[in-house]
Write a protein that holds these residues in place. Structure first.
Motif, PDB file in Angstrom:
ATOM      1  N   LYS A 250       0.794  -1.231   0.000  1.00 24.74           N
ATOM      2  CA  LYS A 250       0.000   0.000   0.000  1.00 24.74           C
ATOM      3  C   LYS A 250       0.827   1.283   0.000  1.00 24.74           C
ATOM      4  CE  LYS A 250      -4.082  -1.984   2.221  1.00 24.74           C
ATOM      5  NZ  LYS A 250      -5.052  -1.863   3.347  1.00 24.74           N
ATOM      6  N   LYS A 251       2.109   1.195   0.248  1.00 20.21           N
ATOM      7  CA  LYS A 251       2.930   2.390   0.278  1.00 20.21           C
ATOM      8  C   LYS A 251       2.963   3.063  -1.095  1.00 20.21           C
ATOM      9  CE  LYS A 251       7.569   4.021   1.491  1.00 20.21           C
ATOM     10  NZ  LYS A 251       8.943   3.645   1.881  1.00 20.21           N
ATOM     11  N   ASP A 252       2.891   4.392  -1.096  1.00 18.36           N
ATOM     12  CA  ASP A 252       3.005   5.179  -2.335  1.00 18.36           C
ATOM     13  C   ASP A 252       1.894   4.886  -3.339  1.00 18.36           C
ATOM     14  OD1 ASP A 252       5.365   6.354  -1.381  1.00 18.36           O
ATOM     15  OD2 ASP A 252       6.607   4.764  -2.240  1.00 18.36           O
TER      16      ASP A 252
ATOM     17  N   TRP B  13      -0.346   6.756  -4.317  1.00 19.83           N
ATOM     18  CA  TRP B  13      -0.548   7.912  -5.199  1.00 19.83           C
ATOM     19  C   TRP B  13       0.209   7.726  -6.510  1.00 19.83           C
ATOM     20  CZ3 TRP B  13       3.667  10.998  -6.522  1.00 19.83           C
ATOM     21  CH2 TRP B  13       4.816  10.844  -5.741  1.00 19.83           C
ATOM     22  N   LEU B  14       1.349   7.016  -6.444  1.00 18.72           N
ATOM     23  CA  LEU B  14       2.084   6.725  -7.672  1.00 18.72           C
ATOM     24  C   LEU B  14       1.299   5.772  -8.565  1.00 18.72           C
ATOM     25  CD1 LEU B  14       5.705   6.343  -6.253  1.00 18.72           C
ATOM     26  CD2 LEU B  14       4.998   7.985  -8.003  1.00 18.72           C
ATOM     27  N   GLY B  15       0.702   4.757  -7.965  1.00 16.79           N
ATOM     28  CA  GLY B  15      -0.101   3.819  -8.733  1.00 16.79           C
ATOM     29  C   GLY B  15      -1.266   4.501  -9.430  1.00 16.79           C
ATOM     30  N   VAL B  16      -1.871   5.488  -8.772  1.00 15.04           N
ATOM     31  CA  VAL B  16      -2.971   6.249  -9.372  1.00 15.04           C
ATOM     32  C   VAL B  16      -2.484   6.999 -10.606  1.00 15.04           C
ATOM     33  CG1 VAL B  16      -4.565   8.186  -9.035  1.00 15.04           C
ATOM     34  CG2 VAL B  16      -4.284   6.476  -7.234  1.00 15.04           C
ATOM     35  N   ILE B  17      -1.313   7.616 -10.506  1.00 15.63           N
ATOM     36  CA  ILE B  17      -0.751   8.376 -11.623  1.00 15.63           C
ATOM     37  C   ILE B  17      -0.616   7.523 -12.875  1.00 15.63           C
ATOM     38  CG2 ILE B  17       1.426   9.381 -12.450  1.00 15.63           C
ATOM     39  CD1 ILE B  17       1.771  10.628  -9.690  1.00 15.63           C
ATOM     40  N   GLY B  18      -0.096   6.306 -12.708  1.00 18.83           N
ATOM     41  CA  GLY B  18       0.088   5.437 -13.863  1.00 18.83           C
ATOM     42  C   GLY B  18      -1.211   4.863 -14.386  1.00 18.83           C
ATOM     43  N   ALA B  19      -2.125   4.518 -13.476  1.00 18.81           N
ATOM     44  CA  ALA B  19      -3.354   3.841 -13.869  1.00 18.81           C
ATOM     45  C   ALA B  19      -4.293   4.734 -14.672  1.00 18.81           C
ATOM     46  CB  ALA B  19      -4.069   3.299 -12.637  1.00 18.81           C
ATOM     47  N   ILE B  20      -4.522   5.965 -14.198  1.00 22.89           N
ATOM     48  CA  ILE B  20      -5.481   6.828 -14.893  1.00 22.89           C
ATOM     49  C   ILE B  20      -4.983   7.195 -16.288  1.00 22.89           C
ATOM     50  CG2 ILE B  20      -6.569   7.734 -12.810  1.00 22.89           C
ATOM     51  CD1 ILE B  20      -4.817  10.231 -13.091  1.00 22.89           C
ATOM     52  N   ALA B  21      -3.674   7.267 -16.465  1.00 23.06           N
ATOM     53  CA  ALA B  21      -3.126   7.537 -17.790  1.00 23.06           C
ATOM     54  C   ALA B  21      -3.372   6.365 -18.728  1.00 23.06           C
ATOM     55  CB  ALA B  21      -1.633   7.822 -17.697  1.00 23.06           C
ATOM     56  N   ASP B  22      -3.538   5.173 -18.168  1.00 22.90           N
ATOM     57  CA  ASP B  22      -3.803   3.973 -18.962  1.00 22.90           C
ATOM     58  C   ASP B  22      -5.291   3.630 -18.962  1.00 22.90           C
ATOM     59  OD1 ASP B  22      -1.725   2.624 -20.422  1.00 22.90           O
ATOM     60  OD2 ASP B  22      -2.385   0.755 -19.516  1.00 22.90           O
ATOM     61  N   HIS B  23      -6.113   4.630 -18.674  1.00 27.18           N
ATOM     62  CA  HIS B  23      -7.569   4.511 -18.730  1.00 27.18           C
ATOM     63  C   HIS B  23      -8.111   3.462 -17.758  1.00 27.18           C
ATOM     64  CE1 HIS B  23     -11.574   4.418 -20.926  1.00 27.18           C
ATOM     65  NE2 HIS B  23     -11.321   5.706 -20.761  1.00 27.18           N
ATOM     66  N   TYR B  24      -7.682   3.579 -16.510  1.00 27.06           N
ATOM     67  CA  TYR B  24      -8.098   2.611 -15.498  1.00 27.06           C
ATOM     68  C   TYR B  24      -8.128   3.296 -14.132  1.00 27.06           C
ATOM     69  CZ  TYR B  24      -8.240  -1.842 -12.932  1.00 27.06           C
ATOM     70  OH  TYR B  24      -8.596  -2.897 -12.117  1.00 27.06           O
ATOM     71  N   VAL B  25      -9.238   3.093 -13.409  1.00 26.27           N
ATOM     72  CA  VAL B  25      -9.336   3.606 -12.040  1.00 26.27           C
ATOM     73  C   VAL B  25      -9.138   2.432 -11.084  1.00 26.27           C
ATOM     74  CG1 VAL B  25     -10.767   4.771 -10.328  1.00 26.27           C
ATOM     75  CG2 VAL B  25     -10.954   5.408 -12.738  1.00 26.27           C
ATOM     76  N   PRO B  26      -8.020   2.409 -10.356  1.00 24.17           N
ATOM     77  CA  PRO B  26      -7.743   1.277  -9.456  1.00 24.17           C
ATOM     78  C   PRO B  26      -8.632   1.313  -8.217  1.00 24.17           C
ATOM     79  CG  PRO B  26      -6.080   2.970  -9.182  1.00 24.17           C
ATOM     80  CD  PRO B  26      -6.945   3.423 -10.329  1.00 24.17           C
ATOM     81  N   LYS B  27      -8.782   0.168  -7.601  1.00 17.43           N
ATOM     82  CA  LYS B  27      -9.614   0.081  -6.405  1.00 17.43           C
ATOM     83  C   LYS B  27      -9.094   0.976  -5.292  1.00 17.43           C
ATOM     84  CE  LYS B  27     -11.293  -4.618  -7.317  1.00 17.43           C
ATOM     85  NZ  LYS B  27     -11.314  -6.028  -6.843  1.00 17.43           N
ATOM     86  N   PHE B  28      -7.787   1.174  -5.251  1.00 17.92           N
ATOM     87  CA  PHE B  28      -7.215   1.976  -4.168  1.00 17.92           C
ATOM     88  C   PHE B  28      -7.352   3.485  -4.416  1.00 17.92           C
ATOM     89  CE2 PHE B  28      -3.682   0.390  -6.872  1.00 17.92           C
ATOM     90  CZ  PHE B  28      -3.164   1.583  -7.360  1.00 17.92           C
ATOM     91  N   TYR B  29      -8.055   3.878  -5.476  1.00 16.94           N
ATOM     92  CA  TYR B  29      -8.263   5.306  -5.711  1.00 16.94           C
ATOM     93  C   TYR B  29      -9.059   5.937  -4.565  1.00 16.94           C
ATOM     94  CZ  TYR B  29      -9.622   9.694  -7.952  1.00 16.94           C
ATOM     95  OH  TYR B  29      -9.823  11.027  -8.231  1.00 16.94           O
ATOM     96  N   SER B  30      -9.974   5.176  -3.983  1.00 17.84           N
ATOM     97  CA  SER B  30     -10.754   5.697  -2.847  1.00 17.84           C
ATOM     98  C   SER B  30      -9.838   5.989  -1.655  1.00 17.84           C
ATOM     99  CB  SER B  30     -11.849   4.704  -2.449  1.00 17.84           C
ATOM    100  OG  SER B  30     -11.301   3.435  -2.127  1.00 17.84           O
ATOM    101  N   ASP B  31      -8.829   5.147  -1.441  1.00 15.45           N
ATOM    102  CA  ASP B  31      -7.858   5.401  -0.379  1.00 15.45           C
ATOM    103  C   ASP B  31      -7.036   6.649  -0.689  1.00 15.45           C
ATOM    104  OD1 ASP B  31      -8.638   3.135   1.029  1.00 15.45           O
ATOM    105  OD2 ASP B  31      -7.215   1.846  -0.023  1.00 15.45           O
TER     106      ASP B  31
END
Length: 346
Positions: free
Chosen positions: A135-137, A139-157
């Protein structure tokens, strides 16, 4: 997602090397995948891959860094010549991807991980990397995912941790184009289009960055990145306005351009967001060849089938997003035939 066993296996591969070399696709998904894994083990060098397939010219980096293990992240295709050189070199190769490819072409000696191969959901590699590192960082996973047209489950966190940087939405491009975290993602995408020396400086900055505010707030360490983004964004917006001039009653929005910097994937994504009812075709002309980025519902099957009719044409990608190359002389015919096939299938 990856299975628990696969996640553990990749984690062990990362922790058991001393000098890894990471090849990653030259977009935000590939970049963040590398950054997450690199921050996890705090070692290794990263090389963005701009060619498709990744050819043997990239082997010079192996000779340069002499890695004891090689990771390939979010790269859909590697040439047989490159694989031959890697096999001869002898270091273990771990390939993590999410593209729907011809899996029979993956050498048996490569440790290959791809949820699509196991008939699971197509998930960006950066989300898989986030699963590997924990779960660390996030926010980095969000940056990569939304650019690839995907909202990850951890976006709510992420929204709980940084409510001022995101927006409540289930649409990835809404977040990408209308939030601060989206601006950061677009900024890193622009950074990847800079000179090699600047890209490596950006990577070193990302190894140590503490939170997203370190990217938003312009400071000495990221001044070059902000400057590059402002320049690219100005050019990008200018091209978008030109592309809008070509909007008509056709089922295809076709835009052709040239210049020093290719931004076809970014342009096609934004145009697809603005005109979701159309198939978007963006062509970047470079000499006698053209790189084409397509967006549309289930466009891959139609586009790849059509490419078979053109000599020297090749392509690949996801169900609704395709990249291809063909001769400039064939471009107009390709777009014309594509329009006919889309009309026939509608």
């Amino acid at each position: 997602m990856l299975t628990e066993k696969q996640t553990k296996e990749i984690r062990e591969e990362l922790q058991s090397c001393t000098n890894p070399l990471f090849y990653f696709d030259n977009d935000q998904d590939g970049l963040i995948s590398f950054i997450l894994l690199r921050r996890f083990i705090e070692k290794g060098a990263g090389i963005p891959v701009k060619n498709s397939p990744m050819d043997e010219t990239y082997f010079r980096r192996v000779k340069e860094f002499e890695p004891d293990k090689i990771f390939i992240l979010d790269v859909p295709e590697v040439s047989s010549e490159m694989f031959a050189k890697l096999e001869e070199y002898g270091a273990p190769v771990v390939w993590i991807d999410h593209h729907d490819i011809d899996f029979s072409k993956v050498p048996s000696w490569v440790k290959y991980f791809n949820p699509v191969k196991d008939e699971k959901e197509n998930i960006p590699v950066c989300v898989l990397a986030q699963e590997i590192v924990g779960k660390k960082d996030q926010w980095l996973g969000v940056i990569g995912a939304i650019a690839d047209h995907y909202v990850p489950k951890f976006y709510s966190d992420f929204l709980k941790d940084y409510p001022d940087l995101g927006i409540k939405s289930e649409k990835p491009f809404e977040i990408f184009y209308n939030s601060e975290i989206g601006k950061i993602s677009r900024m890193l995408g622009a950074g990847l289009k800079d000179r090699t020396s600047s890209v490596f400086r950006m990577l070193r900055f990302l190894y140590e960055v503490k939170n997203p505010y370190d990217l938003i707030e312009e400071k000495k360490e990221n001044k070059e990145l902000h400057k590059r983004f402002d320049k690219i964004d100005e050019k990008f917006n200018s091209l978008i306005e030109k592309a809008k001039e070509g909007v008509n009653e056709s089922n295809i929005l076709f835009f052709k351009y040239s210049g020093e910097t290719s931004m076809s994937a970014d342009l096609s994504n934004k145009l697809s967001y603005l005109y979701s009812e159309k198939v978007v075709v963006v062509a970047f002309v470079k000499g006698e060849r053209v790189n084409v980025s397509l967006r549309g519902i289930k466009i891959r099957g139609v586009a790849l089938d059509l490419l078979k009719e053109f000599e020297n044409a090749r392509g690949g990608g996801h169900e609704n997003a395709v990249g291809c190359q063909l001769d400039l002389d064939d471009l107009d015919k390709f777009v014309e035939e594509l329009g006919k096939r889309i009309k026939d299938n509608s």
